[in-house]
Design a protein around this motif. Sequence first.
Motif, short mmCIF file in Angstrom:
data_model
loop_
_atom_site.label_atom_id
_atom_site.label_comp_id
_atom_site.label_asym_id
_atom_site.label_seq_id
_atom_site.Cartn_x
_atom_site.Cartn_y
_atom_site.Cartn_z
N VAL A 39 -3.56 3.14 -9.24
CA VAL A 39 -2.49 2.34 -8.64
C VAL A 39 -1.20 2.61 -9.42
CG1 VAL A 39 -1.67 0.00 -8.16
CG2 VAL A 39 -4.09 0.58 -7.83
N GLY A 40 -0.15 2.95 -8.69
CA GLY A 40 1.15 3.20 -9.31
C GLY A 40 1.42 4.67 -9.61
N ASP A 41 0.46 5.57 -9.32
CA ASP A 41 0.68 6.99 -9.65
C ASP A 41 1.40 7.77 -8.56
OD1 ASP A 41 -1.25 7.54 -7.71
OD2 ASP A 41 -2.67 8.49 -9.09
N GLY A 42 1.71 7.09 -7.46
CA GLY A 42 2.45 7.75 -6.38
C GLY A 42 1.57 8.43 -5.35
N SER A 43 0.24 8.40 -5.53
CA SER A 43 -0.67 9.03 -4.56
C SER A 43 -0.60 8.33 -3.21
CB SER A 43 -2.12 8.96 -5.03
OG SER A 43 -2.28 9.61 -6.24
N LEU A 44 -0.41 7.03 -3.26
CA LEU A 44 -0.39 6.21 -2.05
C LEU A 44 1.02 5.62 -1.93
CD1 LEU A 44 -2.68 5.46 -0.09
CD2 LEU A 44 -3.04 3.38 -1.41
N PRO A 45 1.67 5.74 -0.76
CA PRO A 45 2.99 5.11 -0.63
C PRO A 45 2.93 3.63 -0.98
CG PRO A 45 2.52 6.51 1.27
CD PRO A 45 1.25 6.43 0.46
N GLU A 46 4.03 3.14 -1.57
CA GLU A 46 4.09 1.76 -2.06
C GLU A 46 3.68 0.73 -1.01
OE1 GLU A 46 7.62 -0.40 -4.05
OE2 GLU A 46 7.56 1.62 -4.93
N GLY A 47 4.11 0.96 0.23
CA GLY A 47 3.78 0.01 1.30
C GLY A 47 2.28 -0.12 1.52
N PHE A 48 1.55 0.99 1.34
CA PHE A 48 0.08 0.95 1.49
C PHE A 48 -0.55 0.36 0.23
CE2 PHE A 48 1.44 4.32 4.34
CZ PHE A 48 0.76 4.00 5.51
N GLU A 49 0.00 0.71 -0.93
CA GLU A 49 -0.53 0.18 -2.20
C GLU A 49 -0.45 -1.34 -2.22
OE1 GLU A 49 1.14 1.50 -6.05
OE2 GLU A 49 -0.24 3.19 -5.87
N SER A 50 0.66 -1.89 -1.74
CA SER A 50 0.82 -3.35 -1.79
C SER A 50 -0.21 -4.05 -0.91
CB SER A 50 2.24 -3.75 -1.39
OG SER A 50 2.49 -3.42 -0.04
N LEU A 51 -0.65 -3.37 0.16
CA LEU A 51 -1.64 -3.98 1.06
C LEU A 51 -3.01 -4.13 0.41
CD1 LEU A 51 -0.75 -2.09 4.34
CD2 LEU A 51 -0.30 -4.49 3.84
N ILE A 52 -3.36 -3.19 -0.48
CA ILE A 52 -4.71 -3.24 -1.06
C ILE A 52 -4.76 -4.00 -2.38
CG2 ILE A 52 -5.41 -1.13 0.15
CD1 ILE A 52 -5.23 0.37 -2.55
N GLN A 53 -3.59 -4.48 -2.87
CA GLN A 53 -3.58 -5.27 -4.11
C GLN A 53 -4.53 -6.44 -3.98
OE1 GLN A 53 -1.84 -4.69 -7.00
NE2 GLN A 53 -0.72 -2.94 -6.20
N GLY A 54 -5.35 -6.67 -4.99
CA GLY A 54 -6.23 -7.83 -5.00
C GLY A 54 -7.56 -7.63 -4.30
N LEU A 55 -7.73 -6.50 -3.59
CA LEU A 55 -9.03 -6.25 -2.94
C LEU A 55 -10.06 -5.86 -3.99
CD1 LEU A 55 -8.08 -4.22 0.29
CD2 LEU A 55 -8.47 -6.68 0.06
N ALA A 56 -11.29 -6.26 -3.76
CA ALA A 56 -12.37 -5.97 -4.71
C ALA A 56 -13.31 -4.94 -4.10
CB ALA A 56 -13.13 -7.25 -5.03
N THR A 57 -14.17 -4.38 -4.94
CA THR A 57 -15.18 -3.43 -4.50
C THR A 57 -15.94 -4.01 -3.31
OG1 THR A 57 -15.39 -2.57 -6.73
CG2 THR A 57 -17.23 -2.17 -5.25
N GLY A 58 -16.12 -3.19 -2.29
CA GLY A 58 -16.86 -3.62 -1.10
C GLY A 58 -15.98 -4.14 0.02
N ALA A 59 -14.70 -4.40 -0.27
CA ALA A 59 -13.80 -4.93 0.77
C ALA A 59 -13.54 -3.85 1.82
CB ALA A 59 -12.49 -5.39 0.15
N ARG A 60 -13.45 -4.26 3.07
CA ARG A 60 -13.09 -3.36 4.17
C ARG A 60 -12.05 -4.10 5.00
NH1 ARG A 60 -15.79 1.07 7.54
NH2 ARG A 60 -13.97 1.65 8.78
N GLU A 61 -10.87 -3.55 5.09
CA GLU A 61 -9.76 -4.23 5.77
C GLU A 61 -9.06 -3.26 6.70
OE1 GLU A 61 -8.79 -7.47 5.41
OE2 GLU A 61 -10.19 -7.96 3.81
N GLN A 62 -8.40 -3.82 7.70
CA GLN A 62 -7.55 -3.05 8.61
C GLN A 62 -6.18 -3.68 8.61
OE1 GLN A 62 -9.21 -2.61 12.55
NE2 GLN A 62 -8.96 -0.42 12.39
N PHE A 63 -5.15 -2.84 8.49
CA PHE A 63 -3.78 -3.34 8.45
C PHE A 63 -2.95 -2.58 9.48
CE2 PHE A 63 -5.46 -3.58 4.10
CZ PHE A 63 -5.24 -4.90 3.79
N THR A 64 -1.98 -3.27 10.06
CA THR A 64 -0.97 -2.62 10.88
C THR A 64 0.25 -2.48 9.99
OG1 THR A 64 -1.85 -3.60 12.88
CG2 THR A 64 0.41 -2.80 12.98
N VAL A 65 0.72 -1.26 9.81
CA VAL A 65 1.81 -0.99 8.87
C VAL A 65 3.06 -0.59 9.65
CG1 VAL A 65 2.49 0.28 6.80
CG2 VAL A 65 0.06 -0.16 7.23
#
Length: 147
Positions: A39-65
């Motif tokens: 997290v924070g290395d630039g691999s994932l655009p910031e907008g996508f990184e902010s969506l997965i903040q706080g998710l734990a192992t096993g989480a499966r989510e869908q987002f509209t960006v």
Amino acid sequence: MSHFCVGPDMAVTLNFSLKLDDGVEVDSTFDKAPATLTVGDGSLPEGFESLIQGLATGAREQFTVAPSAAFGERNPANLQRMPRTRFDSDIELAEGVVISFADQGGSELPGVVTWLSETVVEVDFNHPLAGRTLLFDVEIIDVQPAS
């Protein structure tokens, strides 16, 4: 199973898919090896990184960006017309062809030929996904402190 959550300086292994809002898949790791990033290395655009903040192992989510959180809105200033003489004669120019240019800093900047005439070539430097709403499907496989 780790008990860590996605956050700054965490190494995250995940599967993801990106689809256009019409359902066309742009990219996916679900059918191949998962992606690992810090997290924070630039691999994932910031907008996508902010969506997965706080998710734990096993989480499966869908987002509209929205475009503003993904690859930005299309910028008309990124459509540039240049004389055809600027291109080497060995470059095949046609609509849809991607040409790589060097920006002022020497980085590669890809552009897509959108229109051309005998004397002029129009190149679009917008990100191909600019202006598009994306569906981001993510599955967190593992979260560990980055070493």
